[in-house]
Design a protein around this motif. Structure first.
Motif, PDB file in Angstrom:
ATOM      1  N   SER A 266       1.158  -1.151  -0.151  1.00  0.00           N
ATOM      2  CA  SER A 266       0.002  -0.029   0.095  1.00  0.00           C
ATOM      3  C   SER A 266       0.783   1.225   0.011  1.00  0.00           C
ATOM      4  O   SER A 266       1.895   1.225   0.579  1.00  0.00           O
ATOM      5  N   LEU A 267       0.254   2.267  -0.643  1.00  0.00           N
ATOM      6  CA  LEU A 267       0.858   3.649  -0.580  1.00  0.00           C
ATOM      7  C   LEU A 267       0.050   4.262   0.148  1.00  0.00           C
ATOM      8  O   LEU A 267      -1.162   4.631  -0.132  1.00  0.00           O
ATOM      9  N   LEU A 268       0.435   4.912   1.452  1.00  0.00           N
ATOM     10  CA  LEU A 268      -0.501   5.092   2.633  1.00  0.00           C
ATOM     11  C   LEU A 268       0.064   6.673   3.031  1.00  0.00           C
ATOM     12  O   LEU A 268       0.978   7.009   2.805  1.00  0.00           O
ATOM     13  N   PRO A 269      -0.993   7.564   3.227  1.00  0.00           N
ATOM     14  CA  PRO A 269      -0.816   8.938   3.619  1.00  0.00           C
ATOM     15  C   PRO A 269      -0.109   8.976   5.040  1.00  0.00           C
ATOM     16  O   PRO A 269      -0.182   8.205   5.889  1.00  0.00           O
ATOM     17  N   LYS A 270       0.745  10.092   5.038  1.00  0.00           N
ATOM     18  CA  LYS A 270       1.399  10.304   6.327  1.00  0.00           C
ATOM     19  C   LYS A 270       0.522  11.292   7.240  1.00  0.00           C
ATOM     20  O   LYS A 270      -0.059  12.054   6.904  1.00  0.00           O
ATOM     21  N   THR A 271       0.378  10.804   8.465  1.00  0.00           N
ATOM     22  CA  THR A 271      -0.405  11.528   9.502  1.00  0.00           C
ATOM     23  C   THR A 271       0.647  12.160  10.552  1.00  0.00           C
ATOM     24  O   THR A 271       1.313  11.480  11.141  1.00  0.00           O
ATOM     25  N   SER A 272       0.452  13.513  11.016  1.00  0.00           N
ATOM     26  CA  SER A 272       1.351  13.828  11.758  1.00  0.00           C
ATOM     27  C   SER A 272       0.763  15.074  12.393  1.00  0.00           C
ATOM     28  O   SER A 272      -0.514  15.683  12.013  1.00  0.00           O
ATOM     29  N   ALA A 273       1.433  15.912  13.063  1.00  0.00           N
ATOM     30  CA  ALA A 273       0.874  17.172  13.965  1.00  0.00           C
ATOM     31  C   ALA A 273       1.452  18.458  13.200  1.00  0.00           C
ATOM     32  O   ALA A 273       2.715  18.389  12.554  1.00  0.00           O
ATOM     33  N   TYR A 274       0.771  19.633  13.192  1.00  0.00           N
ATOM     34  CA  TYR A 274       1.319  20.700  12.904  1.00  0.00           C
ATOM     35  C   TYR A 274       1.125  21.835  13.908  1.00  0.00           C
ATOM     36  O   TYR A 274       0.223  21.449  14.832  1.00  0.00           O
ATOM     37  N   VAL A 275       1.646  22.898  13.695  1.00  0.00           N
ATOM     38  CA  VAL A 275       1.807  24.000  14.956  1.00  0.00           C
ATOM     39  C   VAL A 275       2.021  25.319  14.149  1.00  0.00           C
ATOM     40  O   VAL A 275       2.833  25.167  13.331  1.00  0.00           O
ATOM     41  N   GLY A 276       1.441  26.264  14.561  1.00  0.00           N
ATOM     42  CA  GLY A 276       1.637  27.524  13.796  1.00  0.00           C
ATOM     43  C   GLY A 276       1.126  28.804  14.436  1.00  0.00           C
ATOM     44  O   GLY A 276       0.291  28.697  15.509  1.00  0.00           O
ATOM     45  N   ILE A 277       1.280  30.013  13.848  1.00  0.00           N
ATOM     46  CA  ILE A 277       0.557  31.306  14.101  1.00  0.00           C
ATOM     47  C   ILE A 277       0.127  32.005  13.046  1.00  0.00           C
ATOM     48  O   ILE A 277       1.025  32.007  12.203  1.00  0.00           O
ATOM     49  N   LEU A 278      -0.930  32.542  13.018  1.00  0.00           N
ATOM     50  CA  LEU A 278      -1.576  33.439  11.856  1.00  0.00           C
ATOM     51  C   LEU A 278      -1.712  34.859  12.534  1.00  0.00           C
ATOM     52  O   LEU A 278      -2.119  34.813  13.673  1.00  0.00           O
ATOM     53  N   VAL A 279      -1.713  35.565  11.587  1.00  0.00           N
ATOM     54  CA  VAL A 279      -1.907  36.985  12.023  1.00  0.00           C
ATOM     55  C   VAL A 279      -2.758  37.434  10.781  1.00  0.00           C
ATOM     56  O   VAL A 279      -2.389  37.509   9.688  1.00  0.00           O
ATOM     57  N   ASP A 280      -4.144  38.136  11.095  1.00  0.00           N
ATOM     58  CA  ASP A 280      -4.808  38.702  10.017  1.00  0.00           C
ATOM     59  C   ASP A 280      -5.361  40.286  10.617  1.00  0.00           C
ATOM     60  O   ASP A 280      -5.449  40.476  11.809  1.00  0.00           O
ATOM     61  N   TYR A 281      -5.238  41.073   9.569  1.00  0.00           N
ATOM     62  CA  TYR A 281      -6.002  42.328   9.769  1.00  0.00           C
ATOM     63  C   TYR A 281      -7.325  42.287   9.315  1.00  0.00           C
ATOM     64  O   TYR A 281      -7.614  42.420   7.965  1.00  0.00           O
ATOM     65  N   ARG A 282      -8.402  42.645  10.082  1.00  0.00           N
ATOM     66  CA  ARG A 282      -9.689  42.761   9.652  1.00  0.00           C
ATOM     67  C   ARG A 282      -9.967  44.267   9.283  1.00  0.00           C
ATOM     68  O   ARG A 282     -10.144  44.825  10.404  1.00  0.00           O
ATOM     69  N   PHE A 283      -9.952  44.624   8.050  1.00  0.00           N
ATOM     70  CA  PHE A 283     -10.292  46.144   7.615  1.00  0.00           C
ATOM     71  C   PHE A 283     -11.576  46.289   7.252  1.00  0.00           C
ATOM     72  O   PHE A 283     -11.950  47.369   7.025  1.00  0.00           O
ATOM     73  N   HIS A 284     -12.196  45.321   7.147  1.00  0.00           N
ATOM     74  CA  HIS A 284     -13.992  45.315   6.903  1.00  0.00           C
ATOM     75  C   HIS A 284     -14.768  44.447   7.808  1.00  0.00           C
ATOM     76  O   HIS A 284     -13.893  43.686   8.517  1.00  0.00           O
ATOM     77  N   GLU A 285     -15.802  44.775   8.023  1.00  0.00           N
ATOM     78  CA  GLU A 285     -16.679  43.955   8.784  1.00  0.00           C
ATOM     79  C   GLU A 285     -16.778  42.519   8.119  1.00  0.00           C
ATOM     80  O   GLU A 285     -16.827  41.543   9.014  1.00  0.00           O
ATOM     81  N   LEU A 286     -16.538  42.214   7.040  1.00  0.00           N
ATOM     82  CA  LEU A 286     -16.653  40.901   6.530  1.00  0.00           C
ATOM     83  C   LEU A 286     -15.170  40.135   6.108  1.00  0.00           C
ATOM     84  O   LEU A 286     -15.114  39.084   5.537  1.00  0.00           O
ATOM     85  N   VAL A 287     -14.279  41.078   5.909  1.00  0.00           N
ATOM     86  CA  VAL A 287     -13.171  40.734   5.172  1.00  0.00           C
ATOM     87  C   VAL A 287     -11.859  40.979   5.984  1.00  0.00           C
ATOM     88  O   VAL A 287     -11.656  42.180   6.433  1.00  0.00           O
ATOM     89  N   GLY A 288     -10.793  40.157   6.103  1.00  0.00           N
ATOM     90  CA  GLY A 288      -9.412  40.479   6.505  1.00  0.00           C
ATOM     91  C   GLY A 288      -8.277  40.170   5.586  1.00  0.00           C
ATOM     92  O   GLY A 288      -8.574  39.092   4.726  1.00  0.00           O
ATOM     93  N   LEU A 289      -7.117  40.422   5.666  1.00  0.00           N
ATOM     94  CA  LEU A 289      -5.794  39.737   5.082  1.00  0.00           C
ATOM     95  C   LEU A 289      -5.007  39.311   5.991  1.00  0.00           C
ATOM     96  O   LEU A 289      -4.774  39.980   7.046  1.00  0.00           O
ATOM     97  N   GLY A 290      -4.311  38.222   5.853  1.00  0.00           N
ATOM     98  CA  GLY A 290      -3.393  37.653   6.847  1.00  0.00           C
ATOM     99  C   GLY A 290      -2.318  37.155   6.299  1.00  0.00           C
ATOM    100  O   GLY A 290      -2.192  36.708   5.083  1.00  0.00           O
ATOM    101  N   THR A 291      -1.495  36.647   7.037  1.00  0.00           N
ATOM    102  CA  THR A 291      -0.096  35.629   6.899  1.00  0.00           C
ATOM    103  C   THR A 291       0.120  35.020   8.107  1.00  0.00           C
ATOM    104  O   THR A 291      -0.700  34.936   9.112  1.00  0.00           O
ATOM    105  N   GLY A 292       1.366  34.088   7.951  1.00  0.00           N
ATOM    106  CA  GLY A 292       1.860  33.537   9.349  1.00  0.00           C
ATOM    107  C   GLY A 292       2.727  32.635   8.895  1.00  0.00           C
ATOM    108  O   GLY A 292       3.475  32.723   8.006  1.00  0.00           O
ATOM    109  N   MET A 293       3.282  31.856  10.079  1.00  0.00           N
ATOM    110  CA  MET A 293       3.881  30.715   9.675  1.00  0.00           C
ATOM    111  C   MET A 293       3.547  29.441  10.398  1.00  0.00           C
ATOM    112  O   MET A 293       2.940  29.303  11.476  1.00  0.00           O
ATOM    113  N   VAL A 294       3.530  28.290   9.598  1.00  0.00           N
ATOM    114  CA  VAL A 294       3.006  26.950  10.009  1.00  0.00           C
ATOM    115  C   VAL A 294       4.080  25.930   9.875  1.00  0.00           C
ATOM    116  O   VAL A 294       4.829  25.725   8.713  1.00  0.00           O
ATOM    117  N   TYR A 295       4.500  25.082  10.890  1.00  0.00           N
ATOM    118  CA  TYR A 295       5.299  24.093  10.530  1.00  0.00           C
ATOM    119  C   TYR A 295       4.582  22.685  10.234  1.00  0.00           C
ATOM    120  O   TYR A 295       3.485  22.477  11.146  1.00  0.00           O
TER     121      TYR A 295
END
Length: 236
Positions: free
Chosen positions: A73-102
């Motif tokens: 079988s060729l099987l998917p790898k399952t593992s853990a991730y961790v990170g931080i995201l930062v977004d700026y909500r410039f409108h009631e419905l919309v924001g822009l963001g970035t970050g770093m995730v391992y």
């Protein structure tokens, strides 16, 4: 490379500690022109697709057809991730963001032959630091979406092979590019979309999917990342 990963992990801890100490200065509800800090973690599974992944599956099918005692079988790898995201909500419905995730990405190959009492498990992993750019849509007070490109940079690469023949066990461990193995692609672009539900200025859950380029320089094996996790958001 280990020192780089350690320094990034320490940086995340420092940021988390600093934000935690100033939590009293953060708002408890999302507001327009607010800055949101999301600390996230969870599980990811990475099924692989592409011509070379298909070739591996076809090779396993051919061996199974030729030998009734063989299975694989060729099987998917399952593992853990961790990170931080930062977004700026410039409108009631919309924001822009970035970050770093391992996010570790990869797969494993299972081979078994009952006639020879043979078992082999081969694990292929590339640990990536991901830098997303996303548009965040606050569609509902308890449900919001994000989508955009993700730029991944390879950290540690590793191959681990466990072979059992009868009572004999053998372990191998080396990095991509060694012992004739493929070379990992240092930079991999991709796209990701996710939906979060719960408290937008507190604890919440996240479901996401990511599609990226090949893990290798000369082999077309692409991971499809399935993400299930939780996060905690502070609003400034």
């Amino acid at each position: 490379m280990r020192q780089i990963i350690l320094s990034h992990a320490l940086l995340l801890l420092v940021v988390a500690s600093a934000v935690g100490q100033t939590e009293g200065r953060f708002k408890r509800t999302n507001q327009i022109k607010s800055l949101n800090f999301e600390f996230m973690a969870g599980l990811i599974s990475s099924p692989v697709v592409g011509p070379d992944a298909k070739q591996i599956r076809n090779s396993i099918s051919d061996r199974e057809a030729a030998d009734a005692d063989f299975s694989g079988s060729l099987l998917p790898k399952t593992s853990a991730y961790v990170g931080i995201l930062v977004d700026y909500r410039f409108h009631e419905l919309v924001g822009l963001g970035t970050g770093m995730v391992y996010s570790p990405k990869g797969y494993w190959v299972f081979e078994k032959n009952e006639d020879f009492d043979f078992r082999r498990r081969s694990y292929y992993t590339v640990d990536y630091f991901e830098f997303p750019l996303f548009l965040q849509i606050y569609a509902h007070p308890k449900v919001w979406f994000r989508a955009g490109p993700v730029f991944s940079f390879a950290g540690i690469t590793k191959i681990r092979i466990l072979t059992e023949v009868g009572d004999t066990k053998e372990k191998e461990k080396y990095r991509f590019g060694e012992k004739g193995s493929p070379v990992a692609r240092e930079f991999v672009p991709g796209l990701e979309a996710a939906v979060s539900f719960g408290n937008p200025s507190g604890f919440h859950g996240t479901l996401g999917v990511q599609y990226s380029g090949s893990l290798y320089e000369d082999i077309d094996i692409k991971p499809v990342m399935l993400r299930l996790g939780f996060g905690y958001t502070l609003v400034k």
